[in-house]
Write an enzyme that holds these catalytic residues in place. Structure first.
Site, short mmCIF file in Angstrom:
data_model
loop_
_atom_site.label_atom_id
_atom_site.label_comp_id
_atom_site.label_asym_id
_atom_site.label_seq_id
_atom_site.Cartn_x
_atom_site.Cartn_y
_atom_site.Cartn_z
N ARG A 225 0.84 -1.20 0.00
CA ARG A 225 0.00 0.00 0.00
C ARG A 225 0.87 1.25 0.00
O ARG A 225 0.57 2.23 -0.69
CB ARG A 225 -0.94 0.01 1.20
CG ARG A 225 -2.03 -1.05 1.15
CD ARG A 225 -3.00 -0.91 2.29
NE ARG A 225 -3.77 0.32 2.18
CZ ARG A 225 -4.44 0.89 3.19
NH1 ARG A 225 -4.38 0.35 4.40
NH2 ARG A 225 -5.12 1.99 3.01
N CYS B 181 -1.24 6.27 8.96
CA CYS B 181 -1.55 4.97 8.35
C CYS B 181 -2.63 5.23 7.31
O CYS B 181 -2.57 6.22 6.58
CB CYS B 181 -1.99 3.96 9.41
SG CYS B 181 -3.40 4.50 10.39
#
Length: 295
Positions: free
Chosen positions: A192, A248
C-alpha cells in the site's frame, strides 16, 4: 509501567474495582461483528467500545475514514460506562492490538495516563483457558473529565510542512541548522505504501518523503509487542531527537507504531489522525509511489 500488560498480570487483577476492561474488537467491513463477538463471550467484567461508533466520529469530505471522536462525546461515553479519571483501563481486541491501541492513544489524548493494552488479545486469552463469559456487567456511571493534549496531534498543514522539508532535505528550522530532520512514518503494509495495492482509499501511494515502518513489525508472531531494546533496533535508523509524525490509512494502525516508538524512547511523536485517507482527499496534495530509503 509499560503500556502493555500480560495475560497473567490481568488475570491476577481481574476483579479489582479500580479497573475497567474494555473490549475493542472490530472488523472492517463487518461493523456488527465486534459487538456480536463481545455479546457471545468476552473477558469477565469487560465493557464494549465500537471503533466507528465510539472511537471515531462520522466521516466527511476531509478528516479521513475514522476521524477522531469529539473529546466531550467520548468523555461522556466513558462516564456512562463507569470510567472516571482515576480508573485503570485495560483494552483488548483480536486484531493485533490496533483497535486497543486506538483507545490507548485516545485516552492519553484526553489526559488519562492509566491506560494499557492486553498482550495477545482475546484469542490468546481464550487459548490459555482463562475465564470468559457472556454476562454484560451493570455499570454505575462515573465522571470522566477530558484534559485534551493537542500537542499529540498533527494536522494536514503540519504534515505538508514536514513532507516539504523531508523531500527537499532542508534543515528542520532556519534558526537551528543542526536540528534533526523531521520524519514522516507510514504504518501501512509495503504494497500500500508503494502504491501497488489500494482497496480502501481513492488514491494509491504515500505522502512524499515518508518512510515505511509496517505497524505489525513492532510485534512478535504471537501478537506481543517487542521489547524496548528490540524496538530501538527496529527504529535504529531514526534520530531519537527528530520530530516524528506517524500515519496509516485512517489513523488506527498508526497507534501501535506510536506506542512502539515511545517504548523505544522517542519523545517527540505525534499522530496524523486523518492519515492517508485525509491526505488523499485534497486534490492539491502530492502523491508518491515506490520505495524511499529509510532515514
Amino acid at each position: 509501567m509499560d503500556a502493555t500488560v500480560s495475560m497473567r498480570w490481568l488475570l491476577a487483577r481481574l476483579y479489582e474495582p479500580e479497573q475497567t476492561i474494555v473490549d475493542c474488537r472490530f472488523t472492517l467491513g463487518k461493523p456488527e461483528a465486534g459487538r456480536e463477538s463481545y455479546e457471545q463471550e468476552h473477558i469477565p467484567g469487560a465493557v464494549y467500545l465500537d471503533l466507528e461508533l465510539d472511537l471515531s466520529s462520522p466521516a466527511g469530505e476531509h478528516g479521513g475514514r475514522h476521524p477522531l471522536p469529539d473529546p466531550q462525546a467520548l468523555a461522556a461515553r466513558l462516564s456512562k460506562l463507569g470510567i472516571g479519571n482515576d480508573t485503570r483501563i485495560v483494552a483488548y481486541d483480536d486484531e493485533n492490538g490496533m483497535n486497543a491501541a486506538r483507545l490507548w492513544w485516545l485516552l492519553r489524548y484526553l489526559g488519562h495516563e492509566q491506560a494499557f493494552i492486553l498482550e495477545g488479545g482475546f484469542s490468546a486469552w481464550k487459548a490459555a483457558e482463562f475465564p470468559v463469559t457472556d454476562h454484560q456487567p451493570v455499570r454505575v456511571p462515573s465522571s470522566f473529565t477530558a484534559n485534551v493534549q493537542p500537542q499529540m496531534l498533527a494536522d494536514v498543514g503540519e504534515v505538508r510542512r514536514v513532507s516539504g522539508q523531508t523531500v527537499e532535505n532542508a534543515p528542520a528550522s532556519d534558526s537551528d541548522s543542526t536540528s534533526a530532520l523531521p520524519v514522516l512514518i507510514d504504518s501501512r503494509a509495503n504494497d500500500r505504501y508503494r502504491g501497488q495495492n489500494e482497496t480502501l482509499d481513492k488514491k494509491a501511494g504515500h505522502i512524499p518523503g515518508a518512510v515505511n515502518y509496517f505497524w505489525k513489525d513492532t510485534q512478535h508472531a504471537d501478537g506481543s509487542f517487542k521489547s524496548a531494546e528490540e524496538l530501538q533496533e527496529h527504529f535504529s535508523e531514526l534520530d531519537q531527537d527528530a520530530e516524528i509524525i506517524v500515519y496509516c490509512g485512517s489513523g488506527v494502525t498508526a497507534c501501535p507504531n506510536v506506542l512502539a516508538l515511545e517504548k523505544a524512547g522517542f519523545k517527540n511523536v505525534r499522530l496524523y489522525a486523518g492519515s492517508w485517507s485525509d491526505w488523499s482527499s485534497y486534490p492539491q496534495n502530492p502523491v508518491a509511489t515506490g520505495d524511499k530509503e529509510k532515514a
